[in-house]
Design a protein around this motif. Structure first.
Motif, short mmCIF file in Angstrom:
data_model
loop_
_atom_site.label_atom_id
_atom_site.label_comp_id
_atom_site.label_asym_id
_atom_site.label_seq_id
_atom_site.Cartn_x
_atom_site.Cartn_y
_atom_site.Cartn_z
N GLY A 60 0.80 -1.22 0.00
CA GLY A 60 0.00 0.00 0.00
C GLY A 60 0.83 1.27 0.00
O GLY A 60 0.32 2.36 0.28
N TRP A 61 2.11 1.19 -0.33
CA TRP A 61 3.00 2.34 -0.27
C TRP A 61 2.76 3.37 -1.37
O TRP A 61 3.25 4.49 -1.27
CB TRP A 61 4.46 1.90 -0.28
N GLU A 62 2.06 3.02 -2.45
CA GLU A 62 1.76 3.97 -3.53
C GLU A 62 3.02 4.68 -4.03
O GLU A 62 3.18 5.89 -3.89
CB GLU A 62 0.71 5.00 -3.09
N LEU A 63 3.90 3.93 -4.66
CA LEU A 63 5.21 4.42 -5.06
C LEU A 63 5.22 5.05 -6.46
O LEU A 63 4.42 4.70 -7.32
CB LEU A 63 6.22 3.27 -5.04
N ASP A 64 6.22 5.92 -6.65
CA ASP A 64 6.53 6.49 -7.96
C ASP A 64 7.76 5.81 -8.55
O ASP A 64 7.90 5.72 -9.78
CB ASP A 64 6.82 7.99 -7.85
N ALA A 65 8.69 5.39 -7.68
CA ALA A 65 9.97 4.86 -8.14
C ALA A 65 10.55 3.89 -7.12
O ALA A 65 10.16 3.90 -5.95
CB ALA A 65 10.95 6.00 -8.38
N VAL A 66 11.49 3.08 -7.58
CA VAL A 66 12.20 2.13 -6.73
C VAL A 66 13.69 2.21 -7.03
O VAL A 66 14.09 2.44 -8.17
CB VAL A 66 11.72 0.67 -6.91
N GLY A 67 14.50 2.03 -6.00
CA GLY A 67 15.94 2.03 -6.20
C GLY A 67 16.66 1.91 -4.88
O GLY A 67 16.04 1.92 -3.82
N LEU A 69 21.03 1.46 -3.12
CA LEU A 69 22.48 1.59 -3.25
C LEU A 69 23.00 0.63 -4.31
O LEU A 69 22.69 -0.57 -4.29
CB LEU A 69 23.12 1.31 -1.89
N THR A 70 23.80 1.17 -5.23
CA THR A 70 24.40 0.33 -6.26
C THR A 70 25.39 -0.63 -5.58
O THR A 70 25.96 -0.29 -4.56
CB THR A 70 25.09 1.20 -7.33
N LEU A 71 25.51 -1.75 -5.93
CA LEU A 71 25.19 -2.52 -7.09
C LEU A 71 24.08 -3.54 -6.79
O LEU A 71 23.37 -3.96 -7.69
CB LEU A 71 26.47 -3.21 -7.57
N GLY A 72 23.94 -3.87 -5.54
CA GLY A 72 23.00 -4.92 -5.17
C GLY A 72 21.57 -4.62 -5.52
O GLY A 72 20.82 -5.51 -5.95
N ALA A 73 21.15 -3.37 -5.36
CA ALA A 73 19.75 -3.01 -5.61
C ALA A 73 19.43 -2.87 -7.09
O ALA A 73 18.27 -3.00 -7.49
CB ALA A 73 19.41 -1.70 -4.90
N ASP A 74 20.44 -2.61 -7.91
CA ASP A 74 20.19 -2.26 -9.32
C ASP A 74 19.37 -3.28 -10.10
O ASP A 74 18.32 -2.94 -10.65
CB ASP A 74 21.50 -1.95 -10.04
N PRO A 75 19.80 -4.54 -10.20
CA PRO A 75 19.02 -5.47 -11.03
C PRO A 75 17.61 -5.70 -10.49
O PRO A 75 16.66 -5.89 -11.27
CB PRO A 75 19.84 -6.76 -11.04
N ILE A 76 17.45 -5.65 -9.18
CA ILE A 76 16.13 -5.85 -8.58
C ILE A 76 15.22 -4.67 -8.94
O ILE A 76 14.07 -4.86 -9.35
CB ILE A 76 16.24 -6.02 -7.05
N SER A 77 15.75 -3.46 -8.82
CA SER A 77 14.97 -2.27 -9.16
C SER A 77 14.56 -2.29 -10.63
O SER A 77 13.41 -1.98 -10.96
CB SER A 77 15.79 -1.00 -8.89
N TYR A 78 15.47 -2.66 -11.50
CA TYR A 78 15.17 -2.70 -12.93
C TYR A 78 14.13 -3.77 -13.23
O TYR A 78 13.24 -3.57 -14.06
CB TYR A 78 16.43 -2.95 -13.75
N ALA A 79 14.23 -4.91 -12.56
CA ALA A 79 13.24 -5.99 -12.77
C ALA A 79 11.85 -5.55 -12.32
O ALA A 79 10.85 -5.84 -13.00
CB ALA A 79 13.67 -7.26 -12.03
N ILE A 80 11.78 -4.83 -11.21
CA ILE A 80 10.49 -4.34 -10.72
C ILE A 80 9.92 -3.32 -11.69
O ILE A 80 8.73 -3.37 -12.05
CB ILE A 80 10.64 -3.71 -9.31
N SER A 81 10.75 -2.39 -12.13
CA SER A 81 10.30 -1.37 -13.07
C SER A 81 9.78 -2.02 -14.35
O SER A 81 8.71 -1.67 -14.85
CB SER A 81 11.46 -0.41 -13.39
N TYR A 82 10.52 -2.97 -14.88
CA TYR A 82 10.11 -3.68 -16.10
C TYR A 82 8.78 -4.41 -15.89
O TYR A 82 7.89 -4.35 -16.74
CB TYR A 82 11.20 -4.65 -16.54
N ALA A 83 8.65 -5.07 -14.75
CA ALA A 83 7.42 -5.82 -14.46
C ALA A 83 6.22 -4.87 -14.34
O ALA A 83 5.08 -5.28 -14.59
CB ALA A 83 7.58 -6.63 -13.17
N SER A 84 6.46 -3.62 -13.99
CA SER A 84 5.37 -2.66 -13.81
C SER A 84 5.00 -1.91 -15.09
O SER A 84 4.04 -1.14 -15.10
CB SER A 84 5.76 -1.63 -12.74
#
Length: 185
Positions: A60-67, A69-84
């Motif tokens: 229920g966070w109603e987000l605009d963006a995800v991200g 600290l590089t490098l660990g978060a990067d592929p996960i953030s991109y996968a979430i963005s792509y899925a959305s």
């Protein structure tokens, strides 16, 4: 097997090693979870994006963006963005540098992050919460609003509690205890 069970299996088989390790936090551990071996694979990305997006939507966070600290978060953030991408509310992905870029624009946050964005901070593996706290500080310094933290793996060693003590809610897709149980099978 469910997608969640498949994710646990991938993290167990590809990303978890037994031995004696020093973690980024400086702590010693008898196991190491290198989530990148899963998050940077086609199978991992295709599972993580939809699972994490569903967890974020349920929060229920109603987000605009995800991200995060590089490098660990990067592929996960991109996968979430792509899925959305095809959803009513697509999420933009950004990355937080470990230090300010000394040239060009000198930005700490890269990507389509905007001032005032409501964001979910992404972590690959949360131990002490230190990386998430650094990302939270960077987002707040750039006039963003942090709604919460999503960790792919919670090592269950106090990081969640540290973040929650600052008023930041935390959700995780997998607990280290689930991976440890899978290792023992």
């Amino acid at each position: 097997m469910t997608d969640h069970a498949t994710l646990i299996a991938l993290l167990t088989e590809r990303s978890t090693k037994r031995g004696q390790f020093t973690l980024a936090s400086g702590r010693q551990s008898k196991y190491y979870i290198d989530a990148r071996l899963t998050t940077m694979s086609p199978e991992g990305l295709s599972l993580i994006g939809p699972l994490a997006l569903a967890a974020l939507r349920q929060s229920g966070w109603e987000l605009d963006a995800v991200g995060g600290l590089t490098l660990g978060a990067d592929p996960i953030s991109y996968a979430i963005s792509y899925a959305s991408a095809d959803s009513e509310r697509p999420l933009r992905a950004f990355t937080v540098r470990k230090e300010t870029k000394p040239h060009g624009t000198g930005k700490m946050i890269e990507g389509p992050f905007r001032e005032g964005d409501r964001v979910g901070i992404i972590e690959d593996v949360i131990t002490t919460g230190g990386s998430a706290l650094r990302a939270i500080e960077a987002v707040r310094s750039a006039s963003g609003v942090v709604a919460g933290v999503l960790a792919l793996v919670d090592r269950e060693e106090g990081g969640r509690e540290v973040l929650e003590a600052t008023g930041i809610p935390v959700i995780s897709l997998v607990g280290a205890s689930q991976i440890i149980r899978a290792l023992e099978i």
